[in-house]
Design an enzyme around this catalytic site. Structure first.
Site, mmCIF file in Angstrom:
data_model
loop_
_atom_site.group_PDB
_atom_site.id
_atom_site.type_symbol
_atom_site.label_atom_id
_atom_site.label_comp_id
_atom_site.label_asym_id
_atom_site.label_seq_id
_atom_site.Cartn_x
_atom_site.Cartn_y
_atom_site.Cartn_z
ATOM 1 N N CYS A 39 0.834 -1.191 0.000
ATOM 2 C CA CYS A 39 0.000 0.000 0.000
ATOM 3 C C CYS A 39 0.879 1.256 0.000
ATOM 4 O O CYS A 39 2.036 1.225 0.399
ATOM 5 C CB CYS A 39 -0.891 -0.020 1.238
ATOM 6 S SG CYS A 39 -2.127 1.294 1.296
ATOM 7 N N ASP A 41 0.527 3.565 1.954
ATOM 8 C CA ASP A 41 0.503 4.054 3.341
ATOM 9 C C ASP A 41 1.909 4.363 3.876
ATOM 10 O O ASP A 41 2.823 3.532 3.760
ATOM 11 C CB ASP A 41 -0.166 2.986 4.225
ATOM 12 C CG ASP A 41 -0.559 3.547 5.571
ATOM 13 O OD1 ASP A 41 -1.773 3.654 5.827
ATOM 14 O OD2 ASP A 41 0.345 3.869 6.366
ATOM 15 N N ARG A 43 3.059 4.407 6.745
ATOM 16 C CA ARG A 43 3.528 3.656 7.911
ATOM 17 C C ARG A 43 4.125 2.293 7.551
ATOM 18 O O ARG A 43 4.663 1.605 8.407
ATOM 19 C CB ARG A 43 2.359 3.456 8.887
ATOM 20 C CG ARG A 43 1.793 4.766 9.416
ATOM 21 C CD ARG A 43 0.424 4.567 10.036
ATOM 22 N NE ARG A 43 -0.554 4.143 9.040
ATOM 23 C CZ ARG A 43 -1.833 3.848 9.314
ATOM 24 N NH1 ARG A 43 -2.259 3.942 10.556
ATOM 25 N NH2 ARG A 43 -2.658 3.476 8.363
ATOM 26 N N HIS A 99 -1.736 -4.277 5.152
ATOM 27 C CA HIS A 99 -1.352 -3.808 6.496
ATOM 28 C C HIS A 99 -2.570 -3.434 7.315
ATOM 29 O O HIS A 99 -3.632 -3.103 6.761
ATOM 30 C CB HIS A 99 -0.423 -2.593 6.376
ATOM 31 C CG HIS A 99 -1.117 -1.386 5.802
ATOM 32 N ND1 HIS A 99 -1.672 -0.412 6.593
ATOM 33 C CD2 HIS A 99 -1.376 -1.029 4.530
ATOM 34 C CE1 HIS A 99 -2.235 0.513 5.821
ATOM 35 N NE2 HIS A 99 -2.076 0.159 4.554
ATOM 36 N N CYS A 102 -5.756 -0.214 7.187
ATOM 37 C CA CYS A 102 -5.636 0.266 5.805
ATOM 38 C C CYS A 102 -6.860 1.105 5.409
ATOM 39 O O CYS A 102 -7.997 0.630 5.456
ATOM 40 C CB CYS A 102 -5.478 -0.912 4.849
ATOM 41 S SG CYS A 102 -5.206 -0.377 3.145
HETATM 42 ZN ZN LIG Z 1 -3.313 0.871 3.097
#
Ligand SMILES: [Zn+2]
Length: 208
Positions: A39, A41, A43, A99, A102
């Site tokens: 992703c 993302d 993090r 993850h 999400c």
């Molecule tokens: Zn995500």
């Protein structure tokens, strides 16, 4: 932004000199062993999590770690990246990693959240298959158990799409490529892997 510029100064002054010979070897070619799809993302930091360095991971990122279906005629960044990794770089492993927490799957549970985001809304149609692969609720996920089961289901769905990509299917058939489905928990750092035989997720490391 200032923090990033400071980080770059640190890289130039301290990090790059230590890795100069490594970058010299990599300056005009790469031979990563692993395609890593995850992703967008912030993090999820694959190199940090896996102790990887320059030249190790060929990475494709997008919202929801999506792999569009093989039947889709549209060209897109993900499938083009997969094709290049398999056909040209000959990666031996492809890891698809979802993850915890999400946003893409949160949106799938609350479509109203995408009203003002037409591009994301269209893209995230690809995660709807996650509902067919939902995993059992895990008490360890607490209040986020329903979301986590859907996120794991999305890993299964996107792995199926990945395996159906022509280049991937041929490489698997020839014994040249292995596909792995992972779930990464941001809070604990724990990684789970999907087991095709049991059709369930289990800790990547024994005893975790
Ligand atoms: Zn995500």
């Amino acid at each position: 932004m200032d923090r990033l510029i400071q980080g770059y100064k640190h890289f130039l002054a301290d990090v790059f000199p230590q890795k100069r010979s490594q970058f010299r070897l990599l300056a005009d070619s790469q031979a990563p062993q692993c395609l890593f799809i995850t992703c967008a993302d912030s993090r999820v930091v694959p190199d940090l999590i896996l102790g990887a360095g320059p030249g190790d991971l060929f990475i494709a990122r997008n919202v929801g770690n999506v792999v569009p279906p093989a039947v889709s005629a549209d060209a897109d960044g993900v499938t083009a990246t997969i094709e290049y990794a398999v056909e040209v770089l000959k990666v031996k492993h492809a890891i698809l990693c979802g993850h915890s927490d999400c946003g893409a799957l949160k949106a799938a549970l609350d479509p109203q959240a995408l009203q003002a985001l037409p591009k994301a809304k269209r893209w995230l149609r690809h995660v709807e298959a996650a509902f067919f692969h939902r995993q059992p609720l895990d008490p360890a996920d607490g209040a986020a158990a329903e979301l986590a089961s859907l996120i794991r289901g999305n890993v299964v769905a996107q792995c199926a799409n990945l395996k159906a990509q022509p280049s991937v299917a041929w490489a698997i058939n020839d014994g040249l490529l292995t596909v792995h489905g992972w779930y990464y928990d941001i809070l604990s750092g724990r990684i789970e892997r999907y087991d095709d035989k049991t059709r369930r997720f289990a800790p990547l490391l024994e005893g975790q």
